[in-house]
Design a protein around this motif. Structure first.
Motif, PDB file in Angstrom:
ATOM      1  N   PRO A 242     -31.336  82.051-106.147  1.00 54.88           N
ATOM      2  CA  PRO A 242     -32.463  81.340-106.748  1.00 54.88           C
ATOM      3  C   PRO A 242     -32.466  79.853-106.398  1.00 54.88           C
ATOM      4  O   PRO A 242     -33.519  79.232-106.301  1.00 54.88           O
ATOM      5  CB  PRO A 242     -32.276  81.540-108.261  1.00 54.88           C
ATOM      6  N   ASP A 243     -31.272  79.293-106.174  1.00 53.48           N
ATOM      7  CA  ASP A 243     -31.230  77.847-105.886  1.00 53.48           C
ATOM      8  C   ASP A 243     -31.535  77.522-104.424  1.00 53.48           C
ATOM      9  O   ASP A 243     -31.590  76.349-104.045  1.00 53.48           O
ATOM     10  CB  ASP A 243     -29.877  77.240-106.299  1.00 53.48           C
ATOM     11  N   GLY A 244     -31.756  78.541-103.584  1.00 56.34           N
ATOM     12  CA  GLY A 244     -32.190  78.312-102.199  1.00 56.34           C
ATOM     13  C   GLY A 244     -31.404  77.216-101.503  1.00 56.34           C
ATOM     14  O   GLY A 244     -30.171  77.194-101.531  1.00 56.34           O
ATOM     15  N   SER A 245     -32.140  76.276-100.909  1.00 58.53           N
ATOM     16  CA  SER A 245     -31.489  75.197-100.144  1.00 58.53           C
ATOM     17  C   SER A 245     -30.671  74.270-101.041  1.00 58.53           C
ATOM     18  O   SER A 245     -29.787  73.558-100.558  1.00 58.53           O
ATOM     19  CB  SER A 245     -32.546  74.367 -99.405  1.00 58.53           C
ATOM     20  N   ALA A 246     -30.963  74.273-102.346  1.00 56.01           N
ATOM     21  CA  ALA A 246     -30.238  73.377-103.265  1.00 56.01           C
ATOM     22  C   ALA A 246     -28.790  73.827-103.476  1.00 56.01           C
ATOM     23  O   ALA A 246     -28.001  73.114-104.097  1.00 56.01           O
ATOM     24  CB  ALA A 246     -30.971  73.317-104.604  1.00 56.01           C
ATOM     25  N   GLN A 247     -28.433  75.017-102.961  1.00 52.08           N
ATOM     26  CA  GLN A 247     -27.057  75.491-103.139  1.00 52.08           C
ATOM     27  C   GLN A 247     -26.047  74.614-102.390  1.00 52.08           C
ATOM     28  O   GLN A 247     -24.863  74.626-102.712  1.00 52.08           O
ATOM     29  CB  GLN A 247     -26.918  76.924-102.610  1.00 52.08           C
TER      30      GLN A 247
ATOM     31  N   ASP B 234      -4.048  77.529 -96.659  1.00 49.14           N
ATOM     32  CA  ASP B 234      -3.600  76.151 -96.417  1.00 49.14           C
ATOM     33  C   ASP B 234      -4.757  75.239 -96.041  1.00 49.14           C
ATOM     34  O   ASP B 234      -4.715  74.038 -96.295  1.00 49.14           O
ATOM     35  CB  ASP B 234      -2.570  76.131 -95.266  1.00 49.14           C
ATOM     36  N   CYS B 235      -5.762  75.802 -95.387  1.00 46.97           N
ATOM     37  CA  CYS B 235      -6.826  74.946 -94.857  1.00 46.97           C
ATOM     38  C   CYS B 235      -8.166  75.692 -94.860  1.00 46.97           C
ATOM     39  O   CYS B 235      -8.217  76.872 -94.470  1.00 46.97           O
ATOM     40  CB  CYS B 235      -6.455  74.559 -93.418  1.00 46.97           C
ATOM     41  N   ILE B 236      -9.216  75.015 -95.312  1.00 44.55           N
ATOM     42  CA  ILE B 236     -10.568  75.604 -95.229  1.00 44.55           C
ATOM     43  C   ILE B 236     -11.366  74.804 -94.207  1.00 44.55           C
ATOM     44  O   ILE B 236     -11.435  73.569 -94.283  1.00 44.55           O
ATOM     45  CB  ILE B 236     -11.330  75.544 -96.580  1.00 44.55           C
ATOM     46  N   ILE B 237     -11.975  75.522 -93.278  1.00 38.71           N
ATOM     47  CA  ILE B 237     -12.824  74.873 -92.270  1.00 38.71           C
ATOM     48  C   ILE B 237     -14.267  75.307 -92.541  1.00 38.71           C
ATOM     49  O   ILE B 237     -14.561  76.512 -92.589  1.00 38.71           O
ATOM     50  CB  ILE B 237     -12.382  75.277 -90.845  1.00 38.71           C
ATOM     51  N   PHE B 238     -15.139  74.342 -92.726  1.00 38.05           N
ATOM     52  CA  PHE B 238     -16.536  74.647 -93.022  1.00 38.05           C
ATOM     53  C   PHE B 238     -17.358  74.693 -91.740  1.00 38.05           C
ATOM     54  O   PHE B 238     -17.557  73.659 -91.090  1.00 38.05           O
ATOM     55  CB  PHE B 238     -17.123  73.598 -93.978  1.00 38.05           C
ATOM     56  N   ALA B 239     -17.815  75.893 -91.392  1.00 36.12           N
ATOM     57  CA  ALA B 239     -18.750  76.057 -90.261  1.00 36.12           C
ATOM     58  C   ALA B 239     -20.106  76.367 -90.883  1.00 36.12           C
ATOM     59  O   ALA B 239     -20.783  77.331 -90.515  1.00 36.12           O
ATOM     60  CB  ALA B 239     -18.284  77.193 -89.354  1.00 36.12           C
ATOM     61  N   THR B 240     -20.486  75.533 -91.853  1.00 35.04           N
ATOM     62  CA  THR B 240     -21.644  75.853 -92.696  1.00 35.04           C
ATOM     63  C   THR B 240     -22.921  75.116 -92.291  1.00 35.04           C
ATOM     64  O   THR B 240     -23.888  75.109 -93.040  1.00 35.04           O
ATOM     65  CB  THR B 240     -21.313  75.574 -94.178  1.00 35.04           C
ATOM     66  N   GLY B 241     -22.909  74.511 -91.102  1.00 36.03           N
ATOM     67  CA  GLY B 241     -24.156  74.017 -90.534  1.00 36.03           C
ATOM     68  C   GLY B 241     -24.618  72.669 -91.052  1.00 36.03           C
ATOM     69  O   GLY B 241     -23.831  71.855 -91.553  1.00 36.03           O
ATOM     70  N   TYR B 242     -25.930  72.468 -90.946  1.00 33.84           N
ATOM     71  CA  TYR B 242     -26.528  71.141 -91.110  1.00 33.84           C
ATOM     72  C   TYR B 242     -27.756  71.205 -92.002  1.00 33.84           C
ATOM     73  O   TYR B 242     -28.404  72.238 -92.106  1.00 33.84           O
ATOM     74  CB  TYR B 242     -26.926  70.593 -89.728  1.00 33.84           C
ATOM     75  N   GLU B 243     -28.076  70.061 -92.582  1.00 32.08           N
ATOM     76  CA  GLU B 243     -29.332  69.968 -93.338  1.00 32.08           C
ATOM     77  C   GLU B 243     -30.478  69.999 -92.326  1.00 32.08           C
ATOM     78  O   GLU B 243     -30.603  69.086 -91.511  1.00 32.08           O
ATOM     79  CB  GLU B 243     -29.371  68.660 -94.124  1.00 32.08           C
ATOM     80  N   ALA B 244     -31.286  71.055 -92.380  1.00 36.52           N
ATOM     81  CA  ALA B 244     -32.302  71.254 -91.344  1.00 36.52           C
ATOM     82  C   ALA B 244     -33.456  70.276 -91.501  1.00 36.52           C
ATOM     83  O   ALA B 244     -34.042  70.157 -92.575  1.00 36.52           O
ATOM     84  CB  ALA B 244     -32.822  72.685 -91.392  1.00 36.52           C
ATOM     85  N   GLY B 245     -33.771  69.583 -90.413  1.00 32.24           N
ATOM     86  CA  GLY B 245     -34.942  68.706 -90.377  1.00 32.24           C
ATOM     87  C   GLY B 245     -34.792  67.429 -91.182  1.00 32.24           C
ATOM     88  O   GLY B 245     -35.742  66.668 -91.302  1.00 32.24           O
ATOM     89  N   VAL B 246     -33.603  67.198 -91.742  1.00 30.78           N
ATOM     90  CA  VAL B 246     -33.428  65.981 -92.546  1.00 30.78           C
ATOM     91  C   VAL B 246     -33.015  64.832 -91.626  1.00 30.78           C
ATOM     92  O   VAL B 246     -31.948  64.854 -91.025  1.00 30.78           O
ATOM     93  CB  VAL B 246     -32.357  66.184 -93.650  1.00 30.78           C
ATOM     94  N   THR B 247     -33.890  63.855 -91.474  1.00 29.47           N
ATOM     95  CA  THR B 247     -33.541  62.673 -90.690  1.00 29.47           C
ATOM     96  C   THR B 247     -33.721  61.453 -91.574  1.00 29.47           C
ATOM     97  O   THR B 247     -34.363  61.530 -92.627  1.00 29.47           O
ATOM     98  CB  THR B 247     -34.464  62.508 -89.470  1.00 29.47           C
TER      99      THR B 247
END
Ligand code: NDP
Length: 580
Positions: free
Chosen positions: A24-29, A413-426
């Motif tokens: 429900p929180d969509g992009s706000a997640q 031991d380590c978390i690597i975030f391959a969770t991308g980018y804020e789309a279209g946010v400049t």
């Protein structure tokens, strides 16, 4: 049943799989790598260099030092502009290829069409799909070839720019206290440049190491990942980045846990070294021909020979929902071809992955172009290693329980975030970089009531001598560098013409901009229903598509028609509409 496929059953399966993932929180997640998480976006590559503040005047300022900025710089140089100042937050040229240096990084579009200005620089990539470091080196080579280092200003962010009516030039201010003046400004900030993190409750309590793939921590992993031996590593994210980074991590880590929410489509890559005889046979103009051939092939325009001949061009009929082109199939035929394609993608998982339960989890259940297609001959294979565990988190919305040293109960031991980018946010669209045009009016205020108003997405009424390079009021393409290349040529041509006609300034006539706004509205493609059925991603606002949001700001006849239109405009003296 159609052609051996029960489409109703398949649609139902796609819907079920989508519903498992819609939040429900969509992009706000997501959490931005800003504020208390700002350190995730710090520059790991170049120590900060102190310098004197600048109070000077150059001919042109280019904001952004990625391929867009390099192309703009190159074309301005060709237009005879002397002092060109690139302003860039990073420590060097390269944009996304400066920031992203994760192991396994490659371009996923054929390098002979993706890397710009190859002929101008005199270079042929060594691989069909070049590794990231080769691409970064090429970006720097463009900077040298076009003498763009001379006035470049790195580690600097533009905070504000203001049009000075009397001097007919821009005043540009930065976070370094600079106040520079320039006749022209080009803004080219990219569309996927701000890293984002999953907003998992409790993640701040994790006491192990963490970083984002776009800011790889080689200090922690070792240059060859040798320090990961014996370490338990978690990767979050299985998009285009995850697919590239998992194989080297699988090889190096003591144990790798891949936290997957949605599997990508993973098709054959077939990377290979460049054939030297072929490279030697190339004749002037080859790259432009190849880029155009790729664009035609990928948008379904018949070509004598598909020169690139890879997974992008082979599936052109399935791209049209995100890339307008020639419609060769009816909706029904397209759905059927899509179903066959996805069946082959799912079957490939079975042929590669030995454990049936793992294979089942790696199968994507959505229409082909709901997400960016991925290609790898190493990714699925990685799951056959006994030291790799796939953890599916779709049912928890990607929110596993996180302890001080555990994720979903696994010691990590380590978390690597391959969770991308804020789309279209400049910085322009978020208002972080304020642009004051005539009478001090800001760009965002001038667009507030009726939306963006531009001519071809590049020039703007009320904002003289300012050029934008983005998909806004323009187009996208699988090879976005091709779009940037055409935009840079167009801007270079306008500036050259302005010089030769001794124009006082460049600004589109109101009627020309209004006509373009009307064209954008007329050609808008409504893919709302298609996007609604798709699994969540940044393509469809995380499963909550806004009717025509993206289409409403794009030229709906697609890139080929757009480039033709720009050429026609130049050859029929469209310049008269922007030069004063
Ligand atoms: P994406 O946004 O495409 O992927 C992000 C990934 O993170 C998805 O798999 C997403 O899962 C996952 N994710 C998000 N939140 C969670 C969570 N809480 N738990 C587990 N997983 C989570 O980012 P990428 O960096 O992969 O790619 C972005 C773009 O960058 C690409 O579309 C492409 O344009 C470009 N790119 C290009 C490359 C090239 O070679 N030219 C290489 C890499 C990227 P879910 O799908 O469920 O949301």
């Amino acid at each position: 049943m159609s052609d051996g496929i029960d489409l109703e059953l398949l649609r139902a399966k796609y819907r079920t799989e989508r519903d498992r993932r819609i939040r429900p929180d969509g992009s706000a997640q997501y959490r931005a790598a800003a504020g208390e998480f700002g350190f995730y976006a710090d520059d790991p590559w170049t120590p900060r260099i102190e310098r004197e503040t600048l109070h000077d005047r150059v001919d042109a300022i280019v904001i952004g030092g990625g391929f867009g900025g390099l192309l703009a710089g190159a074309r301005l140089r060709r237009a005879g502009i002397d002092r060109i100042r690139t302003i860039e937050e990073a420590g060097d040229f390269g944009g996304t290829w400066y920031w992203n240096r994760y192991p396994g990084l490659h371009c996923d579009i054929e390098s002979y069409v993706y890397l710009p200005l190859l002929e101008e620089v005199g270079y042929v990539p060594k691989w069909r799909y070049a590794p990231g470091e080769e691409i970064r080196q090429h970006a720097m080579a463009i900077g040298r070839t076009f003498d763009l280092y001379r006035d470049a200003c790195f580690q600097t962010r533009v905070t504000e720019m203001r049009w000075d009516e009397d001097a007919t030039e821009w005043i540009v201010r930065t976070d370094r206290g600079d106040e520079m003046r320039a006749e022209y400004v080009v803004v080219t900030l990219g569309a996927l440049s701000k890293p984002k993190l999953p907003g998992i409750p409790g993640i701040e309590n994790f006491r192990g190491h963490t970083f984002h793939t776009s800011r790889w921590d080689y200090g922690y992993t070792g240059d060859d990942l040798e320090k990961l031996a014996g370490k338990r590593v978690a990767v979050f994210g299985t998009g285009a980045t995850g697919v590239q980074v998992v194989p080297p991590l699988a090889e190096a880590a003591g144990h790798l846990y891949v936290f997957q929410r949605t599997p990508s489509t993973v098709d054959v890559r077939d990377n290979r070294p460049t054939d030297e005889a072929w490279a030697a046979s190339l004749r002037p103009g080859w790259q432009r021909d190849r880029m155009e051939n790729f664009l035609k092939s990928v948008t379904g325009v018949p070509v004598e020979q598909d020169l690139v001949g890879d997974g992008w061009t082979a599936n052109s009929a399935l791209h049209r929902r995100v890339l307008p082109g020639v419609t060769v199939l009816s909706d029904e035929q397209e759905e059927l071809v899509d179903a066959h394609k996805m069946n082959r993608i799912r079957a490939r998982v079975d042929t590669v992955v030995a454990d049936p339960a793992t294979a089942e989890k790696l199968k994507p259940w959505y229409r082909y172009i709901c997400k960016r297609p991925c290609f790898s001959d190493l990714y699925l294979q990685a799951f056959n290693r006994p030291t790799v565990t796939l953890v599916d988190t779709a049912d928890s919305g990607g929110m596993p329980e996180i302890g001080t040293h555990t994720v979903a109960g696994y010691e990590i031991d380590c978390i690597i975030f391959a969770t991308g980018y804020e789309a279209g946010v400049t910085d322009v669209m978020s208002g972080r970089m304020l642009i004051h045009g005539r009478d001090g009016v800001t760009l965002l205020d001038s667009w507030k009531a009726a939306g963006p108003r531009t001519l071809h997405g590049m020039t703007i009424p009320g904002f003289p001598n300012l050029f934008l390079m983005s998909f806004l009021h323009a187009v996208t393409a699988s090879n976005f560098v091709h779009v940037l290349d055409e935009q840079a040529r167009h801007i270079g041509a306008i500036v050259a013409e302005a010089r030769s006609r001794a124009a006082r300034y460049v600004e589109p006539a109101a009627d020309a901009a209004d006509a373009w706004v009307a064209t954008i509205a007329e050609t808008a493609v409504d893919n709302y229903d298609f996007q609604l059925d798709c699994t969540p991603s940044f393509y469809n606002n995380e499963g909550h598509p806004v009717r025509s949001s993206l289409a409403a700001v794009q030229y709906g006849r697609g890139p080929i028609a757009f480039f033709d239109l720009l050429r026609e405009w130049r050859s029929t003296d469209g310049f008269a509409k922007v030069l004063h």
